[in-house]
Design an enzyme around this catalytic site. Structure first.
Site, mmCIF file in Angstrom:
data_model
loop_
_atom_site.group_PDB
_atom_site.id
_atom_site.type_symbol
_atom_site.label_atom_id
_atom_site.label_comp_id
_atom_site.label_asym_id
_atom_site.label_seq_id
_atom_site.Cartn_x
_atom_site.Cartn_y
_atom_site.Cartn_z
ATOM 1 N N LYS A 124 19.160 -37.082 32.177
ATOM 2 C CA LYS A 124 17.871 -37.352 32.848
ATOM 3 C C LYS A 124 16.702 -36.629 32.206
ATOM 4 O O LYS A 124 15.639 -36.449 32.819
ATOM 5 C CB LYS A 124 17.936 -36.987 34.333
ATOM 6 C CG LYS A 124 19.107 -37.571 35.091
ATOM 7 C CD LYS A 124 19.027 -37.151 36.555
ATOM 8 C CE LYS A 124 20.191 -37.642 37.366
ATOM 9 N NZ LYS A 124 21.397 -36.827 37.247
ATOM 10 N N GLY A 182 16.670 -23.236 19.601
ATOM 11 C CA GLY A 182 16.244 -23.513 20.977
ATOM 12 C C GLY A 182 17.053 -24.657 21.594
ATOM 13 O O GLY A 182 16.760 -25.083 22.697
ATOM 14 N N GLY A 186 4.483 -27.019 9.658
ATOM 15 C CA GLY A 186 5.339 -27.063 8.475
ATOM 16 C C GLY A 186 4.878 -28.040 7.409
ATOM 17 O O GLY A 186 5.508 -28.185 6.373
ATOM 18 N N ARG A 237 12.061 -27.043 28.097
ATOM 19 C CA ARG A 237 13.252 -27.780 28.545
ATOM 20 C C ARG A 237 13.415 -27.753 30.065
ATOM 21 O O ARG A 237 13.666 -28.785 30.690
ATOM 22 C CB ARG A 237 14.528 -27.212 27.912
ATOM 23 C CG ARG A 237 15.766 -27.886 28.514
ATOM 24 C CD ARG A 237 17.040 -27.378 27.935
ATOM 25 N NE ARG A 237 17.217 -27.714 26.545
ATOM 26 C CZ ARG A 237 17.549 -28.921 26.094
ATOM 27 N NH1 ARG A 237 17.716 -29.914 26.938
ATOM 28 N NH2 ARG A 237 17.708 -29.141 24.818
ATOM 29 N N ASP A 251 5.676 -21.972 6.778
ATOM 30 C CA ASP A 251 6.317 -23.260 6.486
ATOM 31 C C ASP A 251 7.628 -23.111 5.697
ATOM 32 O O ASP A 251 8.421 -24.036 5.636
ATOM 33 C CB ASP A 251 5.370 -24.166 5.688
ATOM 34 C CG ASP A 251 4.055 -24.421 6.406
ATOM 35 O OD1 ASP A 251 3.994 -24.192 7.622
ATOM 36 O OD2 ASP A 251 3.090 -24.849 5.742
ATOM 37 N N VAL A 311 0.845 -1.209 0.000
ATOM 38 C CA VAL A 311 0.000 0.000 0.000
ATOM 39 C C VAL A 311 0.884 1.265 0.000
ATOM 40 O O VAL A 311 0.578 2.241 -0.697
ATOM 41 C CB VAL A 311 -0.987 -0.028 1.198
ATOM 42 C CG1 VAL A 311 -1.777 1.271 1.289
ATOM 43 C CG2 VAL A 311 -1.942 -1.206 1.052
HETATM 44 O O1 F6P Z 1 0.560 -23.973 5.975
HETATM 45 C C1 F6P Z 1 0.560 -23.289 7.163
HETATM 46 C C2 F6P Z 1 0.075 -24.142 8.303
HETATM 47 O O2 F6P Z 1 0.199 -23.405 9.494
HETATM 48 C C3 F6P Z 1 0.747 -25.508 8.414
HETATM 49 O O3 F6P Z 1 2.020 -25.436 9.001
HETATM 50 C C4 F6P Z 1 -0.285 -26.263 9.232
HETATM 51 O O4 F6P Z 1 -0.227 -27.640 8.983
HETATM 52 C C5 F6P Z 1 -1.573 -25.719 8.715
HETATM 53 O O5 F6P Z 1 -1.287 -24.457 8.148
HETATM 54 C C6 F6P Z 1 -2.646 -25.579 9.768
HETATM 55 O O6 F6P Z 1 -3.788 -25.117 9.134
HETATM 56 P P1 F6P Z 1 -5.123 -24.646 9.882
HETATM 57 O O7 F6P Z 1 -4.870 -23.292 10.448
HETATM 58 O O8 F6P Z 1 -6.119 -24.591 8.787
HETATM 59 O O9 F6P Z 1 -5.375 -25.643 10.928
#
Ligand code: F6P
Length: 457
Positions: free
Chosen positions: A253, A224, A211, A195, A132, A24
């Site tokens: 442990k 992490g 992902g 952790r 992702d 924008v």
């Molecule tokens: O593609 C993005 C994502 O966050 C994935 O990592 C995940 O599997 C999916 O979307 C979750 O989708 P929704 O929000 O529809 O449950």
């Protein structure tokens, strides 16, 4: 072009407003009127075509704040069927009625597919988004590595045959996508928190991250310092995993294992049992962490935990946490804000330049850092026209250590080393425990935006 439309489609990310903002702002500079279509493709499929002027008098509306996660114009996973010519014609007619000359979409692979049929009707471009980080190519020839196979029942499957042992970071197409850095930021912080409780109670934590089929978020989780990272791209080798878990647990442990939600073993998807399909055709992943916890419980057995009086049962010693939508929400960190705005501005320029069916991308080079680039969406497709999710290239992951490889670490560093801005921390310091939060209700941006929505009739 004097008037264009923008939409945000697919799952949201923390950086969508930043991308919108960049687009924008560029429209303001170029004297272009920018309209937001409400709820992605869903809005344009509605006969009333809900839309919002994002820059009246070429000034960005105040609700559009690049520091706020999500998208002020809403998103959905609904797409247009490319064979439905009636609907396509109707959509085009509706957009024409409000004088729209081009469309900029902010989305991932599903959005490119949704945008494709519209490209034949008017110019369209895309600014990439996805937590992702799976929109792009490890190298430009990657789509040609896919082969298509048909099984005995006639079902078609696509298989990736890797032709390269390694990749050079500078040849990665669309190095990183806005949303990814903030998702990893959330994951790394969560690991840190999980952790200490795992250590205190002598437990094994399995943390499931998003992902889909791509392990980038899991790879980034390395910040992490989890003990093990399991990514969907590498088939689970249970004897090896159990041996490593035993070693870690004997030593400290506790153990923290990060898994990508799409991890698979020799029988296929680990969380496949509750598998269903959303309207965009994406598999919804669930249950991988629980399944792995069951397998580890069986393999290690109650006796292993009773031996040192650590726990009565294996299932009491092993717990799972699915980080879920926390990875997709909240304030975007500096890296995402900055690059999202740039990619938004670039996609807007591509649209004004009528680079139909192009997307803005980010590339990285050692001597130049991150720079903007562009790509024809067609270059992401294999020979059958499919856009496959970018996978973590094998050279970025060290299977024997369950950690990013040397190249994987080199991939992550340019993104994350300076990804957090000082202001990101200052905001937390100044706002989280503000006494005003106890008095004032959260003011939903949807309420403010509702007042701006216009309809066709
Ligand atoms: O593609 C993005 C994502 O966050 C994935 O990592 C995940 O599997 C999916 O979307 C979750 O989708 P929704 O929000 O529809 O449950």
């Amino acid at each position: 072009m004097k008037r264009i439309a923008i939409l945000t489609a697919g799952g949201d990310t923390p950086a969508l407003n930043a991308t919108l903002f960049g687009a924008v702002q560029r429209a303001n500079e170029l004297g272009v009127e920018a309209y937001g279509l409400v709820k992605g493709f869903d809005g344009m499929l509605s006969e009333r075509l809900p839309h919002v002027r994002l820059n009246p008098l070429f000034t960005t509306i105040p609700e559009l704040d690049p520091c706020i996660g999500g998208t002020i114009i809403g998103a959905s996973r609904r797409y247009i069927d490319r064979d439905d010519t009636e609907t396509l014609k109707a959509v085009s007619g509706r957009l024409e009625r409000i004088g729209i000359e081009g469309l900029m979409c902010i989305g991932g692979d599903g959005t490119i597919n949704g945008m494709q049929p519209l490209c034949d009707l008017f110019p369209c471009t895309l600014a990439p988004k996805t937590i992702d980080n799976d929109l792009g190519l490890n190298h430009i020839d990657e789509p040609n590595e896919w082969i298509r196979e048909t099984d005995d029942k006639g079902a078609v499957e696509y298989r990736h045959t890797m032709s390269r042992d390694d990749v050079s970071l500078s040849e990665i197409v669309n190095y990183v996508t806005p949303g990814y850095a903030t998702a990893v930021f959330v994951v790394a912080q969560s690991i840190d928190r999980i952790r200490t409780t795992a250590e205190s109670h002598r437990r094994i934590a399995i943390i499931e991250v998003m992902g889909r089929d791509s392990g980038y978020i899991a790879l980034g989780a390395a910040y992490g310092q989890p003990d093990m990272i399991l990514i969907p791209e590498v088939e689970l080798d249970y004897p090896k995993i159990v041996e490593r878990v035993r070693h870690l647990y004997d030593l400290q442990k506790s153990a923290v294992i990060v898994i990508g939600e799409g991890v698979r073993d020799a029988d296929g998807q680990l969380g496949a049992k509750s598998r269903s399909v959303d309207p965009a055709g994406n598999v919804i992943f669930s249950g991988a962490a629980e399944r792995l916890a069951d397998i580890l419980s069986q393999e290690l057995g109650d006796g292993y935990f009773q031996k040192n009086k650590r726990h009565d049962t294996a299932s009491a010693a092993i717990f799972t946490r699915k980080l879920g939508h926390t990875q997709r929400g909240g304030r975007p960190i500096l890296f995402d804000r900055f690059h999202a705005a740039q990619l938004g501005g670039k996609a807007l320029e591509l649209l004004i330049g009528e680079r139909n069916n192009y997307l803005s991308t980010l590339k990285w080079k050692e001597d130049a850092g991150f720079t903007l680039s562009e790509l024809s969406a067609n270059q992401l497709r294999d020979r059958w026209g499919i856009i496959h999710a970018r996978e973590v290239h094998p050279s970025l992951y060290d299977e024997s250590r369950f950690q990013p490889s040397k190249l994987g670490r080199a991939y992550l560093e340019p993104i994350f080393t300076r990804a957090i801005g000082h202001e990101d921390l200052e905001v937390l310091h100044d706002t989280l425990f503000s006494p005003g939060n106890l008095v004032t209700r959260h003011q939903s941006v949807n309420v403010a935006m509702q007042k701006r929505i216009q309809y066709l009739d």
